[in-house]
Design a protein around this motif. Structure first.
Motif, PDB file in Angstrom:
ATOM      1  N   PRO A 193       0.820  -1.215   0.000  1.00  0.00           N
ATOM      2  CA  PRO A 193       0.000   0.000   0.000  1.00  0.00           C
ATOM      3  C   PRO A 193       0.853   1.263   0.000  1.00  0.00           C
ATOM      4  CG  PRO A 193       0.015  -0.984   2.201  1.00  0.00           C
ATOM      5  CD  PRO A 193       0.783  -1.921   1.300  1.00  0.00           C
ATOM      6  N   TYR A 194       0.542   2.149  -0.920  1.00  0.00           N
ATOM      7  CA  TYR A 194       1.196   3.458  -1.017  1.00  0.00           C
ATOM      8  C   TYR A 194       0.115   4.522  -1.093  1.00  0.00           C
ATOM      9  CZ  TYR A 194       5.925   1.727  -1.754  1.00  0.00           C
ATOM     10  OH  TYR A 194       7.152   1.146  -1.587  1.00  0.00           O
ATOM     11  N   GLU A 219       8.720  -3.282  -8.075  1.00  0.00           N
ATOM     12  CA  GLU A 219       9.603  -3.984  -9.008  1.00  0.00           C
ATOM     13  C   GLU A 219       9.265  -3.625 -10.460  1.00  0.00           C
ATOM     14  OE1 GLU A 219      12.160  -5.836  -8.150  1.00  0.00           O
ATOM     15  OE2 GLU A 219      12.728  -6.303 -10.213  1.00  0.00           O
ATOM     16  N   CYS A 220       7.983  -3.660 -10.794  1.00  0.00           N
ATOM     17  CA  CYS A 220       7.592  -3.423 -12.185  1.00  0.00           C
ATOM     18  C   CYS A 220       6.692  -2.202 -12.337  1.00  0.00           C
ATOM     19  CB  CYS A 220       6.926  -4.659 -12.773  1.00  0.00           C
ATOM     20  SG  CYS A 220       5.315  -5.052 -12.063  1.00  0.00           S
ATOM     21  N   ASP A 221       6.433  -1.472 -11.236  1.00  0.00           N
ATOM     22  CA  ASP A 221       5.653  -0.230 -11.263  1.00  0.00           C
ATOM     23  C   ASP A 221       4.193  -0.436 -11.636  1.00  0.00           C
ATOM     24  OD1 ASP A 221       8.145   0.706 -10.771  1.00  0.00           O
ATOM     25  OD2 ASP A 221       8.291   1.974 -12.533  1.00  0.00           O
ATOM     26  N   SER A 222       3.713  -1.636 -11.450  1.00  0.00           N
ATOM     27  CA  SER A 222       2.278  -1.869 -11.638  1.00  0.00           C
ATOM     28  C   SER A 222       1.535  -1.357 -10.415  1.00  0.00           C
ATOM     29  CB  SER A 222       1.981  -3.365 -11.804  1.00  0.00           C
ATOM     30  OG  SER A 222       2.539  -3.853 -12.990  1.00  0.00           O
ATOM     31  N   MET A 223       0.365  -0.767 -10.652  1.00  0.00           N
ATOM     32  CA  MET A 223      -0.421  -0.287  -9.519  1.00  0.00           C
ATOM     33  C   MET A 223      -1.892  -0.579  -9.709  1.00  0.00           C
ATOM     34  SD  MET A 223      -0.656   3.835  -9.979  1.00  0.00           S
ATOM     35  CE  MET A 223      -2.138   3.927  -8.978  1.00  0.00           C
ATOM     36  N   TRP A 224      -2.580  -0.617  -8.589  1.00  0.00           N
ATOM     37  CA  TRP A 224      -4.008  -0.893  -8.580  1.00  0.00           C
ATOM     38  C   TRP A 224      -4.672   0.063  -7.611  1.00  0.00           C
ATOM     39  CZ3 TRP A 224      -0.156  -4.451  -8.767  1.00  0.00           C
ATOM     40  CH2 TRP A 224      -0.176  -5.365  -9.836  1.00  0.00           C
ATOM     41  N   TRP A 225      -5.848   0.543  -8.003  1.00  0.00           N
ATOM     42  CA  TRP A 225      -6.635   1.395  -7.119  1.00  0.00           C
ATOM     43  C   TRP A 225      -7.427   0.529  -6.152  1.00  0.00           C
ATOM     44  CZ3 TRP A 225      -5.155   6.157  -7.076  1.00  0.00           C
ATOM     45  CH2 TRP A 225      -4.653   6.749  -8.241  1.00  0.00           C
ATOM     46  N   PRO A 226      -7.810   1.108  -5.016  1.00  0.00           N
ATOM     47  CA  PRO A 226      -8.611   0.342  -4.048  1.00  0.00           C
ATOM     48  C   PRO A 226      -9.865  -0.218  -4.719  1.00  0.00           C
ATOM     49  CG  PRO A 226      -7.909   2.416  -3.068  1.00  0.00           C
ATOM     50  CD  PRO A 226      -7.522   2.462  -4.528  1.00  0.00           C
ATOM     51  N   GLY A 227     -10.161  -1.456  -4.440  1.00  0.00           N
ATOM     52  CA  GLY A 227     -11.338  -2.081  -5.007  1.00  0.00           C
ATOM     53  C   GLY A 227     -11.076  -2.792  -6.311  1.00  0.00           C
ATOM     54  N   GLU A 228      -9.945  -2.497  -6.921  1.00  0.00           N
ATOM     55  CA  GLU A 228      -9.605  -3.198  -8.153  1.00  0.00           C
ATOM     56  C   GLU A 228      -9.023  -4.564  -7.813  1.00  0.00           C
ATOM     57  OE1 GLU A 228      -8.575  -0.027 -11.624  1.00  0.00           O
ATOM     58  OE2 GLU A 228      -6.942  -0.575 -10.304  1.00  0.00           O
ATOM     59  N   ALA A 249      -4.805  -7.996 -10.496  1.00  0.00           N
ATOM     60  CA  ALA A 249      -4.567  -8.931 -11.590  1.00  0.00           C
ATOM     61  C   ALA A 249      -3.947  -8.152 -12.738  1.00  0.00           C
ATOM     62  CB  ALA A 249      -5.877  -9.585 -12.036  1.00  0.00           C
ATOM     63  N   ILE A 250      -3.286  -8.865 -13.611  1.00  0.00           N
ATOM     64  CA  ILE A 250      -2.598  -8.206 -14.710  1.00  0.00           C
ATOM     65  C   ILE A 250      -3.578  -7.382 -15.545  1.00  0.00           C
ATOM     66  CG2 ILE A 250      -1.332  -8.602 -16.867  1.00  0.00           C
ATOM     67  CD1 ILE A 250      -0.067 -11.044 -15.558  1.00  0.00           C
ATOM     68  N   ARG A 251      -4.755  -7.919 -15.790  1.00  0.00           N
ATOM     69  CA  ARG A 251      -5.702  -7.233 -16.680  1.00  0.00           C
ATOM     70  C   ARG A 251      -6.220  -5.932 -16.076  1.00  0.00           C
ATOM     71  NH1 ARG A 251     -10.647  -8.423 -14.399  1.00  0.00           N
ATOM     72  NH2 ARG A 251     -10.631 -10.263 -13.061  1.00  0.00           N
ATOM     73  N   CYS A 252      -6.094  -5.767 -14.761  1.00  0.00           N
ATOM     74  CA  CYS A 252      -6.595  -4.560 -14.097  1.00  0.00           C
ATOM     75  C   CYS A 252      -5.478  -3.573 -13.778  1.00  0.00           C
ATOM     76  CB  CYS A 252      -7.299  -4.939 -12.794  1.00  0.00           C
ATOM     77  SG  CYS A 252      -8.744  -5.967 -13.007  1.00  0.00           S
ATOM     78  N   ALA A 253      -4.247  -3.921 -14.031  1.00  0.00           N
ATOM     79  CA  ALA A 253      -3.128  -3.106 -13.582  1.00  0.00           C
ATOM     80  C   ALA A 253      -3.004  -1.796 -14.356  1.00  0.00           C
ATOM     81  CB  ALA A 253      -1.834  -3.896 -13.707  1.00  0.00           C
ATOM     82  N   SER A 254      -2.650  -0.741 -13.631  1.00  0.00           N
ATOM     83  CA  SER A 254      -2.230   0.502 -14.248  1.00  0.00           C
ATOM     84  C   SER A 254      -0.719   0.593 -14.078  1.00  0.00           C
ATOM     85  CB  SER A 254      -2.884   1.702 -13.553  1.00  0.00           C
ATOM     86  OG  SER A 254      -4.277   1.596 -13.560  1.00  0.00           O
ATOM     87  N   PHE A 255      -0.088   1.469 -14.873  1.00  0.00           N
ATOM     88  CA  PHE A 255       1.341   1.696 -14.686  1.00  0.00           C
ATOM     89  C   PHE A 255       1.535   2.999 -13.938  1.00  0.00           C
ATOM     90  CE2 PHE A 255       2.510  -1.389 -18.070  1.00  0.00           C
ATOM     91  CZ  PHE A 255       3.415  -2.104 -17.309  1.00  0.00           C
ATOM     92  N   LEU A 256       2.368   2.938 -12.921  1.00  0.00           N
ATOM     93  CA  LEU A 256       2.584   4.117 -12.081  1.00  0.00           C
ATOM     94  C   LEU A 256       2.970   5.341 -12.914  1.00  0.00           C
ATOM     95  CD1 LEU A 256       2.813   5.260  -9.192  1.00  0.00           C
ATOM     96  CD2 LEU A 256       5.237   4.714  -9.303  1.00  0.00           C
TER      97      LEU A 256
END
Ligand SMILES: [Zn+2]
Length: 82
Positions: A17-18, A32-41, A44-51
């Motif tokens: 958590p950030y 490591e790979c800068d993938s991020m997810w919003w709360p409630g998401e 998973a890879i298909r839901c990831a955003s990039f920082l």
């Protein structure tokens, strides 16, 4: 709240958590790979955003890291258990 989930994209690090310093908006991040997810998401890879994309959009710039570093923009959410 357990956050002992391995990043589904790179499988090299934990998803932690950030929050953004500007408004305290929270998200989950793999450093490591800068993938991020919003709360409630779903983490998973298909839901990831990039920082980088999200920060660039928030700041309205194309290259967010030319004149700032992560610590200027975001910080880990303190672990309440500690
Ligand atoms: Zn990752």
């Amino acid at each position: 709240m357990p956050f002992d989930q391995v990043c589904p994209r790179c499988e090299q690090d934990w998803v932690r958590p950030y929050r953004f310093k500007s408004d305290g908006a929270r998200f989950l991040l793999c450093t490591e790979c800068d993938s991020m997810w919003w709360p409630g998401e779903t983490v998973a890879i298909r839901c990831a955003s990039f920082l980088d994309d999200v920060v660039a959009a928030r700041l309205g710039v194309a290259e967010p890291w030319t004149d700032r570093v992560w610590a200027d923009v975001l910080e880990p959410v303190p672990d309440p258990a500690r």
